[in-house]
Scaffold this motif. Structure first.
Motif, PDB file in Angstrom:
ATOM      1  N   ARG A 170      13.121  86.455  33.560  1.00 52.70           N
ATOM      2  CA  ARG A 170      13.935  86.614  34.771  1.00 52.70           C
ATOM      3  C   ARG A 170      15.186  87.421  34.434  1.00 52.70           C
ATOM      4  O   ARG A 170      15.561  88.344  35.138  1.00 52.70           O
ATOM      5  N   LYS A 171      15.837  87.038  33.315  1.00 50.57           N
ATOM      6  CA  LYS A 171      17.086  87.718  32.918  1.00 50.57           C
ATOM      7  C   LYS A 171      16.837  89.173  32.536  1.00 50.57           C
ATOM      8  O   LYS A 171      17.664  90.034  32.786  1.00 50.57           O
ATOM      9  N   SER A 172      15.698  89.434  31.887  1.00 50.61           N
ATOM     10  CA  SER A 172      15.439  90.797  31.393  1.00 50.61           C
ATOM     11  C   SER A 172      14.797  91.680  32.463  1.00 50.61           C
ATOM     12  O   SER A 172      14.543  92.855  32.225  1.00 50.61           O
ATOM     13  N   GLY A 173      14.461  91.091  33.605  1.00 54.23           N
ATOM     14  CA  GLY A 173      13.953  91.888  34.726  1.00 54.23           C
ATOM     15  C   GLY A 173      12.463  92.164  34.718  1.00 54.23           C
ATOM     16  O   GLY A 173      11.982  92.991  35.494  1.00 54.23           O
ATOM     17  N   VAL A 174      11.680  91.500  33.832  1.00 51.26           N
ATOM     18  CA  VAL A 174      10.230  91.753  33.826  1.00 51.26           C
ATOM     19  C   VAL A 174       9.444  90.691  34.607  1.00 51.26           C
ATOM     20  O   VAL A 174       8.235  90.799  34.765  1.00 51.26           O
ATOM     21  N   LYS A 175      10.139  89.673  35.096  1.00 51.59           N
ATOM     22  CA  LYS A 175       9.456  88.550  35.767  1.00 51.59           C
ATOM     23  C   LYS A 175       8.626  89.026  36.966  1.00 51.59           C
ATOM     24  O   LYS A 175       7.520  88.545  37.202  1.00 51.59           O
ATOM     25  N   SER A 176       9.151  89.998  37.715  1.00 54.11           N
ATOM     26  CA  SER A 176       8.474  90.441  38.945  1.00 54.11           C
ATOM     27  C   SER A 176       7.113  91.082  38.659  1.00 54.11           C
ATOM     28  O   SER A 176       6.242  91.130  39.510  1.00 54.11           O
ATOM     29  N   LYS A 177       6.926  91.586  37.433  1.00 54.12           N
ATOM     30  CA  LYS A 177       5.625  92.191  37.102  1.00 54.12           C
ATOM     31  C   LYS A 177       4.875  91.363  36.054  1.00 54.12           C
ATOM     32  O   LYS A 177       4.124  91.892  35.227  1.00 54.12           O
ATOM     33  N   THR A 178       5.100  90.042  36.104  1.00 50.96           N
ATOM     34  CA  THR A 178       4.508  89.139  35.107  1.00 50.96           C
ATOM     35  C   THR A 178       3.777  87.977  35.774  1.00 50.96           C
ATOM     36  O   THR A 178       4.273  87.412  36.748  1.00 50.96           O
ATOM     37  N   ASP A 179       2.591  87.645  35.254  1.00 54.24           N
ATOM     38  CA  ASP A 179       1.911  86.398  35.618  1.00 54.24           C
ATOM     39  C   ASP A 179       1.949  85.483  34.403  1.00 54.24           C
ATOM     40  O   ASP A 179       1.489  85.872  33.321  1.00 54.24           O
ATOM     41  N   ILE A 180       2.490  84.282  34.589  1.00 49.38           N
ATOM     42  CA  ILE A 180       2.547  83.317  33.487  1.00 49.38           C
ATOM     43  C   ILE A 180       1.428  82.304  33.688  1.00 49.38           C
ATOM     44  O   ILE A 180       1.321  81.680  34.753  1.00 49.38           O
ATOM     45  N   VAL A 181       0.600  82.164  32.664  1.00 46.69           N
ATOM     46  CA  VAL A 181      -0.545  81.250  32.733  1.00 46.69           C
ATOM     47  C   VAL A 181      -0.431  80.226  31.608  1.00 46.69           C
ATOM     48  O   VAL A 181      -0.184  80.578  30.450  1.00 46.69           O
ATOM     49  N   PHE A 182      -0.605  78.951  31.964  1.00 47.22           N
ATOM     50  CA  PHE A 182      -0.667  77.897  30.950  1.00 47.22           C
ATOM     51  C   PHE A 182      -2.071  77.316  30.971  1.00 47.22           C
ATOM     52  O   PHE A 182      -2.481  76.685  31.946  1.00 47.22           O
ATOM     53  N   ALA A 183      -2.839  77.567  29.901  1.00 46.20           N
ATOM     54  CA  ALA A 183      -4.214  77.078  29.818  1.00 46.20           C
ATOM     55  C   ALA A 183      -4.275  75.948  28.804  1.00 46.20           C
ATOM     56  O   ALA A 183      -3.891  76.119  27.643  1.00 46.20           O
ATOM     57  N   THR A 184      -4.728  74.791  29.236  1.00 50.43           N
ATOM     58  CA  THR A 184      -4.717  73.604  28.377  1.00 50.43           C
ATOM     59  C   THR A 184      -6.033  72.848  28.488  1.00 50.43           C
ATOM     60  O   THR A 184      -6.693  72.880  29.531  1.00 50.43           O
ATOM     61  N   GLY A 185      -6.388  72.156  27.407  1.00 52.14           N
ATOM     62  CA  GLY A 185      -7.615  71.368  27.406  1.00 52.14           C
ATOM     63  C   GLY A 185      -7.503  70.102  28.235  1.00 52.14           C
ATOM     64  O   GLY A 185      -8.502  69.490  28.609  1.00 52.14           O
ATOM     65  N   GLY A 186      -6.278  69.699  28.530  1.00 47.92           N
ATOM     66  CA  GLY A 186      -6.060  68.462  29.285  1.00 47.92           C
ATOM     67  C   GLY A 186      -6.268  68.639  30.776  1.00 47.92           C
ATOM     68  O   GLY A 186      -6.544  69.735  31.269  1.00 47.92           O
TER      69      GLY A 186
END
Length: 434
Positions: free
Chosen positions: A176-192
């Motif tokens: 967010r601070k560095s300005g790349v958030k708008s072109k980013t998808d954050i994925v959390f993949a977990t076995g749970g």
């Protein structure tokens, strides 16, 4: 030459040093030896902060010689084999060492063969891990220019189960601070199947996930890494409902199964047989973890190849003069420094009473562990729980003006960044019960 120690401790990590320091404090004149090959002792809980550029890596390290408690003998060597029937430990170069009581706390080891491709990819390019090289993690986060930021973990037990998501929350803050958030998808993949196993904590973390717009993918078992093509391959630990629409949203988003996905993002996924490959532009993971080989090859393990100890007394289930604690112990709770803090007094009490009165003490370990879950720069939640996954806040926190540690707080962040390292080096490593 036969070396004998009244008490022999294996491992110079958090558990081994704390046990030794507390034993020597409680019983003057004890003959204690510690087997530890490493030259440096690390305060690993701060590595999350190092990976987010807000803690100095060098400050997490101290020379092992400065940490070994005064009065103990440091045996700078590797364990080669155990002979518990004869109260003997064989070392690589110091010969055989005999003992009256043995404390086994060597921590865990990484086995990259469990996720083919990960070992070669680790700590290179866009693949990073706070567990192995937090300085590289910070480089990856800093240099990320957008795309899919994949945060994941293996299905083996790992140190601090919350760590793979802590760095994700801090990275999102940095994006967010560095300005790349708008072109980013954050994925959390977990076995749970849930974000966290303790309900009040999970509730708070789901609010964090919403605020940060993170895609959660559950029941994802990491099976291999293709570093060249930048694909993390998964098998799904449950049958997919809705005809595969779980992974590919297609035109009908309503068909997404919430048990598998939360806050769907249309990132690139390749299907091959029963495997799903998530394409990434950066990847953070924890290494697959196992008991060290010399433990796995010993007669001290259970079927799952972890150290076989009683869940409450921490006494070995077969050999009554052997105790085990810390990450190597087969205990159904999270492997954290906070767990060790509660395990140590039980082991110390039991060994002290066995020496004096030939009986075990009455102290019982209830599975207490805690994960400091950093959710932003300046915010933290403290997940505290026992064997039953009940939320069990430590009353000492109330004295710090923290009324509810399941909610995000700035005081908890300060506690993690400043107070805990101070307590660790100056109290816990010196044998004080904190």
């Amino acid at each position: 030459m036969n070396i004998h120690h009244q008490i022999l401790v294996i491992g110079g990590g958090t558990a081994g040093i704390m046990v030794t320091a507390q034993l020597l404090k409680k019983n003057k004149g004890l003959n204690v030896g510690i087997i530890e090959p490493a030259n440096v002792h690390y305060y690993q809980p701060a590595w999350t902060l190092v990976g987010a550029g807000t803690y100095d890596y060098d400050k997490t390290a101290r020379p092992m010689g400065d940490i070994i408690p005064k009065g103990a003998t440091w045996i700078k060597d590797y364990v080669a084999a155990f002979n518990p029937e004869n109260n003997t430990v064989s070392t690589k170069s110091s010969g055989d060492i005999t003992y009256d009581y043995l404390v086994v706390s060597p921590g865990l080891a990484y086995d990259f063969s469990l996720v083919p491709g990960l070992g070669d990819a680790m700590d290179k390019g866009v693949v990073c891990s706070n567990y192995t090289d937090p300085k590289h993690t910070w480089d990856v986060v800093k240099n990320f220019k957008g795309g899919t930021a994949l945060f994941t973990q293996p299905t083996t037990p790992i140190k601090c189960g919350g760590a793979p998501q802590k760095i994700m929350y801090l990275a999102e803050n940095y994006f967010r601070k560095s300005g790349v958030k708008s072109k980013t998808d954050i994925v959390f993949a977990t076995g749970g199947g849930v974000i966290f196993g303790v309900k009040p904590i999970a509730k708070t973390l789901m609010e964090v996930v919403d605020r940060k717009d993170i895609n959660l993918r559950f029941h994802h078992k990491l099976v291999s890494i293709d570093a060249e093509k930048q694909i993390a391959w998964y098998e799904l630990a449950k049958d997919i409902t809705a005809g595969g629409c779980v992974i590919m949203s297609g035109e009908n988003d309503k068909m997404l199964d919430e048990k598998f996905q939360y806050n769907y993002k249309d990132v690139k996924v390749t299907k091959k047989g029963n495997r799903y490959g998530i394409h990434y532009d950066m990847l953070h993971t924890a290494p697959p973890s196992v008991a060290p080989k010399f433990i796995q090859d010993s007669p001290l393990i259970n079927e799952a190849k972890w150290l076989d100890v009683d869940h409450h007394t921490l006494q070995h289930n077969k050999y009554s003069n052997i105790f085990g604690l810390g990450d190597v112990a087969a205990l159904p709770t999270a492997k954290t420094g906070a767990a060790i803090r509660k395990q140590v007094p039980v082991v110390v009490d039991n060994i002290s009473l066995l020496i004096d009165q030939n009986k075990l003490g009455t102290k019982s370990y209830n599975g207490y562990s805690s994960c400091p879950l950093v959710t932003d720069y300046g915010k933290m939640v403290l997940a505290e729980f026992d064997y039953t996954s009940n939320f069990t806040p430590d009353p000492k926190l109330k004295r710090m003006f923290i009324s509810d540690s399941s909610k995000e707080s700035w005081i908890l962040w300060m506690f993690k960044k400043y107070m805990l390292p101070y307590l660790y080096w100056n109290k816990m490593m010196k044998g004080e019960d904190v």
